[in-house]
Enzyme design. Structure first.
Site, PDB file in Angstrom:
ATOM      1  N   TYR A  51       0.844  -1.203   0.000  1.00  0.00           N
ATOM      2  CA  TYR A  51       0.000   0.000   0.000  1.00  0.00           C
ATOM      3  C   TYR A  51       0.867   1.236   0.000  1.00  0.00           C
ATOM      4  O   TYR A  51       1.826   1.307   0.764  1.00  0.00           O
ATOM      5  CB  TYR A  51      -0.931   0.028   1.213  1.00  0.00           C
ATOM      6  CG  TYR A  51      -2.377   0.003   0.776  1.00  0.00           C
ATOM      7  CD1 TYR A  51      -2.911   1.110   0.108  1.00  0.00           C
ATOM      8  CD2 TYR A  51      -3.181  -1.112   0.968  1.00  0.00           C
ATOM      9  CE1 TYR A  51      -4.219   1.079  -0.350  1.00  0.00           C
ATOM     10  CE2 TYR A  51      -4.488  -1.140   0.504  1.00  0.00           C
ATOM     11  CZ  TYR A  51      -4.995  -0.041  -0.148  1.00  0.00           C
ATOM     12  OH  TYR A  51      -6.278  -0.059  -0.606  1.00  0.00           O
ATOM     13  N   GLU A  53      -0.491   4.844  -0.711  1.00  0.00           N
ATOM     14  CA  GLU A  53      -1.268   6.048  -1.048  1.00  0.00           C
ATOM     15  C   GLU A  53      -0.396   7.283  -0.909  1.00  0.00           C
ATOM     16  O   GLU A  53       0.362   7.416   0.061  1.00  0.00           O
ATOM     17  CB  GLU A  53      -2.491   6.154  -0.131  1.00  0.00           C
ATOM     18  CG  GLU A  53      -3.590   5.188  -0.544  1.00  0.00           C
ATOM     19  CD  GLU A  53      -4.801   5.248   0.389  1.00  0.00           C
ATOM     20  OE1 GLU A  53      -4.737   5.916   1.421  1.00  0.00           O
ATOM     21  OE2 GLU A  53      -5.805   4.603   0.051  1.00  0.00           O
ATOM     22  N   ASP A 197      -4.820  12.945 -26.126  1.00  0.00           N
ATOM     23  CA  ASP A 197      -4.987  11.576 -25.640  1.00  0.00           C
ATOM     24  C   ASP A 197      -4.304  10.658 -26.656  1.00  0.00           C
ATOM     25  O   ASP A 197      -4.878  10.300 -27.675  1.00  0.00           O
ATOM     26  CB  ASP A 197      -6.493  11.270 -25.522  1.00  0.00           C
ATOM     27  CG  ASP A 197      -6.764   9.840 -25.085  1.00  0.00           C
ATOM     28  OD1 ASP A 197      -5.803   9.045 -24.971  1.00  0.00           O
ATOM     29  OD2 ASP A 197      -7.949   9.508 -24.872  1.00  0.00           O
ATOM     30  N   THR A 223      -2.562   5.317 -22.528  1.00  0.00           N
ATOM     31  CA  THR A 223      -2.471   3.984 -21.934  1.00  0.00           C
ATOM     32  C   THR A 223      -1.005   3.568 -22.031  1.00  0.00           C
ATOM     33  O   THR A 223      -0.233   4.124 -22.802  1.00  0.00           O
ATOM     34  CB  THR A 223      -3.301   2.948 -22.717  1.00  0.00           C
ATOM     35  OG1 THR A 223      -2.815   2.925 -24.066  1.00  0.00           O
ATOM     36  CG2 THR A 223      -4.782   3.282 -22.703  1.00  0.00           C
ATOM     37  N   LYS A 226      -0.858  -0.305 -25.092  1.00  0.00           N
ATOM     38  CA  LYS A 226      -1.148  -0.426 -26.524  1.00  0.00           C
ATOM     39  C   LYS A 226       0.180  -0.436 -27.287  1.00  0.00           C
ATOM     40  O   LYS A 226       0.969  -1.341 -27.062  1.00  0.00           O
ATOM     41  CB  LYS A 226      -2.130   0.666 -26.949  1.00  0.00           C
ATOM     42  CG  LYS A 226      -3.505   0.485 -26.261  1.00  0.00           C
ATOM     43  CD  LYS A 226      -4.532   1.532 -26.609  1.00  0.00           C
ATOM     44  CE  LYS A 226      -5.839   1.287 -25.843  1.00  0.00           C
ATOM     45  NZ  LYS A 226      -6.811   2.379 -26.030  1.00  0.00           N
ATOM     46  N   ARG A 232      -0.835  -3.205 -18.457  1.00  0.00           N
ATOM     47  CA  ARG A 232      -2.133  -2.545 -18.507  1.00  0.00           C
ATOM     48  C   ARG A 232      -2.118  -1.372 -17.530  1.00  0.00           C
ATOM     49  O   ARG A 232      -1.765  -1.531 -16.362  1.00  0.00           O
ATOM     50  CB  ARG A 232      -3.203  -3.549 -18.071  1.00  0.00           C
ATOM     51  CG  ARG A 232      -4.614  -3.199 -18.424  1.00  0.00           C
ATOM     52  CD  ARG A 232      -5.412  -4.448 -18.702  1.00  0.00           C
ATOM     53  NE  ARG A 232      -5.061  -4.939 -20.010  1.00  0.00           N
ATOM     54  CZ  ARG A 232      -5.564  -4.465 -21.147  1.00  0.00           C
ATOM     55  NH1 ARG A 232      -6.474  -3.518 -21.137  1.00  0.00           N
ATOM     56  NH2 ARG A 232      -5.175  -4.942 -22.298  1.00  0.00           N
TER      57      ARG A 232
HETATM   58  C1  LIG Z   1      -7.843   2.822 -25.213  1.00  0.00           C
HETATM   59  C2  LIG Z   1      -8.149   4.276 -25.094  1.00  0.00           C
HETATM   60  C3  LIG Z   1      -8.489   4.853 -23.864  1.00  0.00           C
HETATM   61  C4  LIG Z   1      -8.826   4.085 -22.624  1.00  0.00           C
HETATM   62  O1  LIG Z   1      -7.968   3.171 -22.143  1.00  0.00           O
HETATM   63  P1  LIG Z   1      -8.450   2.065 -21.080  1.00  0.00           P
HETATM   64  O2  LIG Z   1      -7.153   1.668 -20.468  1.00  0.00           O
HETATM   65  O3  LIG Z   1      -9.128   1.008 -21.855  1.00  0.00           O
HETATM   66  O4  LIG Z   1      -9.353   2.726 -20.101  1.00  0.00           O
HETATM   67  C5  LIG Z   1      -8.666   6.230 -23.815  1.00  0.00           C
HETATM   68  N1  LIG Z   1      -8.520   6.987 -24.912  1.00  0.00           N
HETATM   69  C6  LIG Z   1      -8.208   6.468 -26.107  1.00  0.00           C
HETATM   70  C7  LIG Z   1      -8.049   7.377 -27.284  1.00  0.00           C
HETATM   71  C8  LIG Z   1      -8.033   5.088 -26.240  1.00  0.00           C
HETATM   72  O5  LIG Z   1      -7.766   4.587 -27.448  1.00  0.00           O
END
Ligand SMILES: *Cc1c(COP(=O)(O)O)cnc(C)c1O
Length: 413
Positions: A51, A53, A197, A223, A226, A232
């Site tokens: 933990y 925080e 994003d 993320t 990807k 993750r």
């Molecule tokens: C995949 C994605 C997310 C969200 O990611 P998660 O980890 O699945 O919550 C947010 N924005 C874009 C543009 C994405 O492609």
């Protein structure tokens, strides 16, 4: 996994079957990838027990001396990899990183401008069934009907008319290069903040195969699982003046204890992404998707927006008389995993769609090159042409499995 076999044979079996699936199938879901064994090791480590925080040096729990080091390394590496002023590595997922970004830049009820879902935006960019669409007033933009590309004149008009507090430049299904500098000009001209994003393309940005949004956006979210090939989770990069706001938006506002096993694995992934190998990897991903797009379009399929500059292509399967859902299931029957996806101005509902989204990041992690993509393209075309012939599809599935067996599976080999 001998411990798991002894204590829980059912879950053990699931994992063994999933290993087989990830080895035999061609993983072409654009948001998926294979992490390295090192990333997996950190993810599966005892850091999960701790933990912590708070943030390094300022914790609500004792005994954080080790995880302070790994989290600080993750932060420093993220900053250096992306040339950012500040970084936060605690968000559990991309969606939560976006939530924290909105919390640190907007008040609920504010106007935010983002790509509409059916043109390639994400659920967190204003969908009615998502917190974003419930807490904020979203003004959507789409792509141009002719070019299927972003139309910055149109974006400017929408921004000028609606005066958003925030503009989001980020996409889940947009295959072309994004000019973040133009987004910044539009944001500045209407007094809006800019959130980039880069969830999908962050690996390409890290390796240099796509321009970076970091110099232009106030906050950048991504993320880590990807194209970046980490565990993750998510990361956020920001200008120094947003650091305090963003950190407190994540904790204590939105999350509790951070996942230190995942944060350590992010640090490992960031280090890997600084390597020469990763640079080559990111460029190879794009080469692979370009050759795939070329080969599919030469054989009757229509590539949305005329091609790709990234790891992703959107394919209009209606060009050969198939809807996205039928194309997805035909490909799955032959061991090729993609997802059906709406294409811009799609007439079909989201559960059917007129196309599929294909990604090359995971196969490139298995060291596939252009010549391999030509073979993959043949498998795809053959499956789509024979979508109603289950016998042919299962014979393709065997060919796919033996082709696939020739390549390493990161994390397993
Ligand atoms: C995949 C994605 C997310 C969200 O990611 P998660 O980890 O699945 O919550 C947010 N924005 C874009 C543009 C994405 O492609």
């Amino acid at each position: 996994m001998t411990h798991l076999l002894k204590s829980d044979s059912e879950i053990h079996l699931v994992i063994e079957n999933e290993k087989k699936r990830q080895r035999e199938q061609l993983v072409m879901i654009a948001s998926e990838n294979y992490t390295s064994s090192a990333v997996l090791e950190a993810t599966g480590s005892i850091l999960t027990n701790k933990y912590s925080e708070g943030y390094p040096g300022k914790r609500y729990y004792a005994g954080c001396e080790n995880v302070d080091i790994s989290e600080s390394l993750a932060i420093e590496r993220a900053k250096s990899l992306f040339n950012a002023e500040s970084a936060n590595v605690q968000a559990h997922s991309g969606s939560q990183a976006n939530m924290a970004a909105f919390f640190s830049m907007c008040q609920t009820g504010d106007t935010i401008m983002g790509m509409s879902l059916d043109h390639g935006g994400h659920l967190t960019h204003g969908s009615k069934v998502n917190f974003s669409g419930k807490l904020y007033k979203f003004v959507p933009f789409g792509v141009n009907r002719e070019t299927e590309a972003l139309d910055f004149n149109n974006l400017y008009e929408i921004a000028e008319k609606n005066k958003p507090k925030l503009i989001i430049a980020g996409f889940t299904a947009y295959p072309l290069k994004v000019d973040f500098e133009k987004f910044k000009h539009i944001a500045d001209s209407v007094g809006a903040l800019l959130l980039a994003d880069m969830a999908h393309i962050s690996g390409l940005v890290a390796g240099g195969a796509h321009p970076s949004p970091v110099a232009h956006a106030d906050i950048v979210t991504s993320t880590t699982h990807k194209t970046l090939r980490g565990p993750r989770g998510a990361l956020a990069l920001m200008k120094k003046n947003f650091e305090k706001k963003f950190n407190s938006a994540v904790f204590p506002n939105m999350q509790g204890g951070p996942m230190q096993h995942s944060i350590a694995a992010k640090a490992v992934a960031f280090k890997e992404a600084m390597s020469e190998d990763f640079k080559n990897y990111s460029f190879q991903i794009v080469k692979n998707s370009k050759i795939l797009a070329k080969s599919l379009s030469e054989n009757g399929l229509r590539i949305v927006a005329g091609g790709t500059d990234t790891h992703m292509l959107l394919v209009d399967t209606k060009a050969i008389g198939l809807n996205g859902s039928d194309a997805e299931s035909a490909l799955l029957s032959s061991g090729i995993v993609v997802n059906k996806n709406s294409i811009p101005f799609d007439d079909e509902p989201p559960m059917i769609t007129s196309g599929i989204r294909i990604g090359t990041a995971a196969l490139t992690s298995r060291n596939m090159l252009e010549k391999d993509m030509e073979i993959v393209s043949e498998f795809i075309l053959e499956s789509l042409r024979n979508h109603d012939n289950s016998k042919i599809l299962s014979s393709i599935k065997e060919k796919v499995a033996s082709f696939s067996a020739k390549f390493i599976v990161p994390g397993l080999d």
